[in-house]
Design a protein around this motif. Structure first.
Motif, PDB file in Angstrom:
ATOM      1  N   ARG A  85      47.147  37.042  24.931  1.00 53.02           N
ATOM      2  CA  ARG A  85      46.083  37.253  25.925  1.00 53.02           C
ATOM      3  C   ARG A  85      46.413  38.418  26.867  1.00 53.02           C
ATOM      4  NH1 ARG A  85      42.147  33.269  25.322  1.00 53.02           N
ATOM      5  NH2 ARG A  85      40.989  35.032  26.135  1.00 53.02           N
ATOM      6  N   ARG A  86      46.941  39.492  26.304  1.00 55.39           N
ATOM      7  CA  ARG A  86      47.326  40.640  27.137  1.00 55.39           C
ATOM      8  C   ARG A  86      46.160  41.577  27.418  1.00 55.39           C
ATOM      9  NH1 ARG A  86      52.647  41.979  23.614  1.00 55.39           N
ATOM     10  NH2 ARG A  86      51.242  41.189  22.006  1.00 55.39           N
ATOM     11  N   CYS A  87      45.058  41.390  26.703  1.00 54.34           N
ATOM     12  CA  CYS A  87      43.872  42.212  26.955  1.00 54.34           C
ATOM     13  C   CYS A  87      42.656  41.417  26.506  1.00 54.34           C
ATOM     14  CB  CYS A  87      43.967  43.559  26.224  1.00 54.34           C
ATOM     15  SG  CYS A  87      44.003  43.416  24.437  1.00 54.34           S
ATOM     16  N   ARG A  88      41.493  41.997  26.714  1.00 53.78           N
ATOM     17  CA  ARG A  88      40.275  41.284  26.310  1.00 53.78           C
ATOM     18  C   ARG A  88      40.234  41.150  24.791  1.00 53.78           C
ATOM     19  NH1 ARG A  88      36.645  45.090  24.397  1.00 53.78           N
ATOM     20  NH2 ARG A  88      37.029  47.202  25.150  1.00 53.78           N
ATOM     21  N   ASP A  89      39.345  40.278  24.334  1.00 53.97           N
ATOM     22  CA  ASP A  89      39.241  40.025  22.896  1.00 53.97           C
ATOM     23  C   ASP A  89      38.692  41.250  22.160  1.00 53.97           C
ATOM     24  OD1 ASP A  89      40.027  37.472  23.532  1.00 53.97           O
ATOM     25  OD2 ASP A  89      38.107  36.524  23.026  1.00 53.97           O
ATOM     26  N   LEU A  90      39.117  41.359  20.934  1.00 54.38           N
ATOM     27  CA  LEU A  90      38.611  42.375  20.025  1.00 54.38           C
ATOM     28  C   LEU A  90      37.257  41.893  19.494  1.00 54.38           C
ATOM     29  CD1 LEU A  90      39.216  44.893  18.203  1.00 54.38           C
ATOM     30  CD2 LEU A  90      40.345  43.296  16.631  1.00 54.38           C
ATOM     31  N   ARG A  91      36.295  42.801  19.387  1.00 51.49           N
ATOM     32  CA  ARG A  91      34.996  42.384  18.843  1.00 51.49           C
ATOM     33  C   ARG A  91      35.122  42.116  17.347  1.00 51.49           C
ATOM     34  NH1 ARG A  91      28.974  45.170  18.922  1.00 51.49           N
ATOM     35  NH2 ARG A  91      28.032  43.473  17.738  1.00 51.49           N
ATOM     36  N   VAL A  92      34.615  40.964  16.948  1.00 53.63           N
ATOM     37  CA  VAL A  92      34.622  40.561  15.538  1.00 53.63           C
ATOM     38  C   VAL A  92      33.180  40.600  15.033  1.00 53.63           C
ATOM     39  CG1 VAL A  92      35.106  38.670  13.929  1.00 53.63           C
ATOM     40  CG2 VAL A  92      36.639  39.094  15.865  1.00 53.63           C
ATOM     41  N   TYR A  93      32.980  41.176  13.876  1.00 50.46           N
ATOM     42  CA  TYR A  93      31.656  41.241  13.255  1.00 50.46           C
ATOM     43  C   TYR A  93      31.578  40.227  12.125  1.00 50.46           C
ATOM     44  CZ  TYR A  93      31.372  45.730  15.652  1.00 50.46           C
ATOM     45  OH  TYR A  93      31.364  46.714  16.604  1.00 50.46           O
ATOM     46  N   LYS A  94      30.385  39.676  11.967  1.00 50.25           N
ATOM     47  CA  LYS A  94      30.181  38.688  10.915  1.00 50.25           C
ATOM     48  C   LYS A  94      29.888  39.400   9.590  1.00 50.25           C
ATOM     49  CE  LYS A  94      27.614  34.466  10.096  1.00 50.25           C
ATOM     50  NZ  LYS A  94      26.549  33.588  10.591  1.00 50.25           N
ATOM     51  N   ILE A  95      30.597  38.974   8.541  1.00 45.86           N
ATOM     52  CA  ILE A  95      30.352  39.476   7.192  1.00 45.86           C
ATOM     53  C   ILE A  95      29.627  38.376   6.418  1.00 45.86           C
ATOM     54  CG2 ILE A  95      31.418  40.179   5.015  1.00 45.86           C
ATOM     55  CD1 ILE A  95      31.870  42.336   6.981  1.00 45.86           C
ATOM     56  N   ILE A  96      28.583  38.755   5.730  1.00 48.09           N
ATOM     57  CA  ILE A  96      27.772  37.790   4.992  1.00 48.09           C
ATOM     58  C   ILE A  96      27.704  38.216   3.539  1.00 48.09           C
ATOM     59  CG2 ILE A  96      25.447  36.821   4.757  1.00 48.09           C
ATOM     60  CD1 ILE A  96      25.210  37.749   7.831  1.00 48.09           C
ATOM     61  N   GLU A  97      27.908  37.261   2.638  1.00 49.44           N
ATOM     62  CA  GLU A  97      27.711  37.533   1.213  1.00 49.44           C
ATOM     63  C   GLU A  97      26.488  36.744   0.784  1.00 49.44           C
ATOM     64  OE1 GLU A  97      31.107  36.877  -1.285  1.00 49.44           O
ATOM     65  OE2 GLU A  97      29.969  37.307  -3.103  1.00 49.44           O
ATOM     66  N   GLU A  98      25.478  37.456   0.324  1.00 51.29           N
ATOM     67  CA  GLU A  98      24.237  36.794  -0.053  1.00 51.29           C
ATOM     68  C   GLU A  98      23.770  37.358  -1.385  1.00 51.29           C
ATOM     69  OE1 GLU A  98      21.375  35.743   3.197  1.00 51.29           O
ATOM     70  OE2 GLU A  98      20.121  37.074   2.022  1.00 51.29           O
ATOM     71  N   GLU A  99      23.616  36.471  -2.349  1.00 53.59           N
ATOM     72  CA  GLU A  99      23.219  36.856  -3.709  1.00 53.59           C
ATOM     73  C   GLU A  99      24.086  38.008  -4.208  1.00 53.59           C
ATOM     74  OE1 GLU A  99      18.996  37.463  -3.748  1.00 53.59           O
ATOM     75  OE2 GLU A  99      18.600  35.421  -3.120  1.00 53.59           O
ATOM     76  N   GLY A 100      25.383  37.919  -3.895  1.00 52.52           N
ATOM     77  CA  GLY A 100      26.348  38.887  -4.413  1.00 52.52           C
ATOM     78  C   GLY A 100      26.488  40.149  -3.588  1.00 52.52           C
ATOM     79  N   THR A 101      25.591  40.360  -2.635  1.00 50.92           N
ATOM     80  CA  THR A 101      25.651  41.579  -1.815  1.00 50.92           C
ATOM     81  C   THR A 101      26.393  41.286  -0.514  1.00 50.92           C
ATOM     82  OG1 THR A 101      23.536  42.260  -2.757  1.00 50.92           O
ATOM     83  CG2 THR A 101      24.207  43.368  -0.743  1.00 50.92           C
ATOM     84  N   ILE A 102      27.167  42.270  -0.062  1.00 51.67           N
ATOM     85  CA  ILE A 102      27.958  42.106   1.165  1.00 51.67           C
ATOM     86  C   ILE A 102      27.252  42.824   2.310  1.00 51.67           C
ATOM     87  CG2 ILE A 102      30.209  42.482   2.247  1.00 51.67           C
ATOM     88  CD1 ILE A 102      30.512  40.761  -0.201  1.00 51.67           C
ATOM     89  N   TYR A 103      27.041  42.078   3.388  1.00 54.86           N
ATOM     90  CA  TYR A 103      26.390  42.627   4.576  1.00 54.86           C
ATOM     91  C   TYR A 103      27.287  42.447   5.798  1.00 54.86           C
ATOM     92  CZ  TYR A 103      22.110  41.998   1.792  1.00 54.86           C
ATOM     93  OH  TYR A 103      21.163  42.041   0.815  1.00 54.86           O
ATOM     94  N   ILE A 104      27.026  43.266   6.792  1.00 52.83           N
ATOM     95  CA  ILE A 104      27.673  43.092   8.102  1.00 52.83           C
ATOM     96  C   ILE A 104      26.569  42.923   9.126  1.00 52.83           C
ATOM     97  CG2 ILE A 104      27.818  45.596   8.527  1.00 52.83           C
ATOM     98  CD1 ILE A 104      30.487  45.031   9.973  1.00 52.83           C
ATOM     99  N   GLU A 105      26.825  42.059  10.108  1.00 57.71           N
ATOM    100  CA  GLU A 105      25.843  41.813  11.165  1.00 57.71           C
ATOM    101  C   GLU A 105      26.333  42.464  12.451  1.00 57.71           C
ATOM    102  OE1 GLU A 105      23.417  37.841  10.646  1.00 57.71           O
ATOM    103  OE2 GLU A 105      24.764  37.734  12.363  1.00 57.71           O
ATOM    104  N   LEU A 106      25.468  43.237  13.047  1.00 55.86           N
ATOM    105  CA  LEU A 106      25.835  43.884  14.317  1.00 55.86           C
ATOM    106  C   LEU A 106      24.947  43.367  15.434  1.00 55.86           C
ATOM    107  CD1 LEU A 106      26.241  46.866  12.359  1.00 55.86           C
ATOM    108  CD2 LEU A 106      27.319  47.124  14.493  1.00 55.86           C
TER     109      LEU A 106
END
Ligand code: FES
Length: 106
Positions: A85-106
């Motif tokens: 906890r030495r600094c704020r959290d790193l932003r994490v993005y959600k990765i989605i696999e749908e019908e074989g395709t890989i997406y990222i949510e922003l």
């Protein structure tokens, strides 16, 4: 939330970013570190929340954390939390696999 296609299929993704590798991608002006962690894609901000070093130059450790190359702060890839906890959290993005395709949510 906006969803963006990252790879047309998981196979394409795994060959573009083999296990243990990271790449920088830029979507909507955001610099993102895309990681293949044991053939699972994860994504975090490429900018370290401490002093902004590029995390794509960092390493993955045995705990599945990304370690910043500058001062070795360690971030959980699920939560973005720094190990001490030495600094704020790193932003994490959600990765989605749908019908074989890989997406990222922003
Ligand atoms: S810039 Fe990343 S730990 Fe300091």
């Amino acid at each position: 939330m906006n969803r963006h296609q990252v790879f047309e299929s998981k196979e394409v993704g795994l060959s573009a970013v083999p296990t243990g590798r990271k790449v920088k991608i830029v979507i909507d002006g955001e610099s993102i570190c895309l990681i293949n962690n044991n053939d699972t894609f994860q994504a975090v901000s490429n900018s370290c929340p401490h002093l902004g070093e590029s995390l794509v130059k960092g390493t993955l450790n045995y705990l599945g954390e990304i370690v910043c190359p500058w001062h070795s702060y360690r971030f959980n890839l699920q939560t973005g939390e720094e190990s001490s906890r030495r600094c704020r959290d790193l932003r994490v993005y959600k990765i989605i696999e749908e019908e074989g395709t890989i997406y990222i949510e922003l």
